[in-house]
Design an enzyme around this catalytic site. Structure first.
Site: not given
Length: 335
Positions: A181-183
């Site tokens: 996951y990331c922003t």
């Protein structure tokens, strides 16, 4: 995450991996469109696609999204839309770069192979599975202020450092289900493709990232705030079981207040509470407070970057905009 309908501005976060044959020409056209719609923010364009975060009045953002989606290359683009009381940026930057997010993994094409996309609802159901490992693909200053509970993080200053760190850190989990996951989802496109290349077999990614999960599922089990690349710096994500993750760089008390050190030669980007911010006049230490070049502190800890000669309304851009207005035309992506 603000959901106040009366807020007049919108903040858009988006990306799309798609071939752009002449990105420099497209950059000029896209810049002109943003000027016409009074949008501010940062947009990166390359041969591999489009990546942006922008802000503007609601109607202007709607017009922008419609114009982008009208181009067949971007028909599937996923806009993450947040409300805000004002512009989230001070300037407009539309720039060409070799990659839409710098990874160094130019040989990987997410349109050919990448991790399986999980919707926020699917992610929520799967994240607590004992056979699942959550992996944060963001940099130190991002995950220091907030991350998912029990997620693995990398000690990296930039995303381009991930390929050197990930294989070693994740080696014990090769038989697990990996969820990255990331922003907003963009880093995970190449990160998950890289893990597949490294021999990890079950690799997933949170589609739309932390922001989309917050909008659609309330951000449950995200600890702290989500770092964002605009004037807001960090935003509320978790409306279910919120916590504070980060501590003041100076005194160690719990705080989510991200600032830059007022000494431009230091410019440390970290968490400093209001009390220490006032005591050190915006600096991260006494030596930085006493530095002769220290910038004036206005209580925010935010300092606008120098443009280094970049002017979005000069030369070709301003002349083209004035010409379009004289002709009664509205610039579009296809002009």
């Amino acid at each position: 995450m603000s959901t106040i309908a009366t807020h007049p501005y919108r903040v858009l976060l988006y990306y799309c991996y798609t071939p752009i044959e002449d990105p420099q020409v497209f950059r000029d056209q896209h810049h002109l469109l943003c000027l016409e719609l009074n949008l501010l923010g940062r947009i990166i364009i390359s041969e591999e696609g489009l990546n942006g975060t922008i802000s503007g009045l609601a109607a202007d953002c709607e017009a922008y999204m419609a114009a982008v989606k009208a181009d067949p290359r971007f028909a599937s683009i996923d806009f993450k839309v947040e409300t805000h009381a004002q512009h989230a940026f001070q300037k407009l930057h539309v720039r060409y770069k070799p990659e839409i997010v710098h990874s160094g993994l130019t040989h990987l094409n997410p349109n050919e192979r990448t991790g399986k996309h999980l919707s926020p609802a699917e992610f929520k159901k799967l994240k607590d599975d004992p056979d699942v490992v959550l992996v944060d693909m963001r940099s130190n200053y991002e995950h220091s202020v907030g991350k998912f509970k029990n997620a693995i993080t990398f000690d990296i200053e930039h995303f381009r450092d991930m390929p050197q760190k990930a294989p070693e850190v994740l080696a014990p989990y090769k038989d697990k289900k990996i969820i990255t996951y990331c922003t907003g989802g963009i880093k995970c496109e190449k990160a998950s493709a890289f893990l597949l290349e490294q021999g990890f077999e079950e690799v997933y990614q949170l589609h739309g990232g932390i922001i989309k999960y917050a909008i659609e599922e309330g951000g449950e089990d995200f600890e702290g705030k989500c770092y964002v690349f605009d004037n807001r710096v960090a935003v509320e994500v978790n409306r279910v079981n919120p916590t504070i993750r980060s501590k003041c760089h100076v005194c160690g008390t719990a705080t989510e207040r991200m600032v830059n050190c007022a000494n431009p030669h230091c410019n440390l980007h970290t968490t400093i509470c209001e009390t220490c911010g006032e005591a050190l006049d915006g600096a991260c230490s006494e030596p930085c407070r006493d530095h002769p070049d220290k910038r004036p502190y206005d209580g925010t800890g935010y300092y606008a970057k120098h443009l280094n000669g970049y002017d979005p309304k000069s030369g070709f851009y301003q002349n083209s905009l004035e010409m379009a207005r004289r002709l009664g035309q509205t610039p579009t992506l296809s002009e």
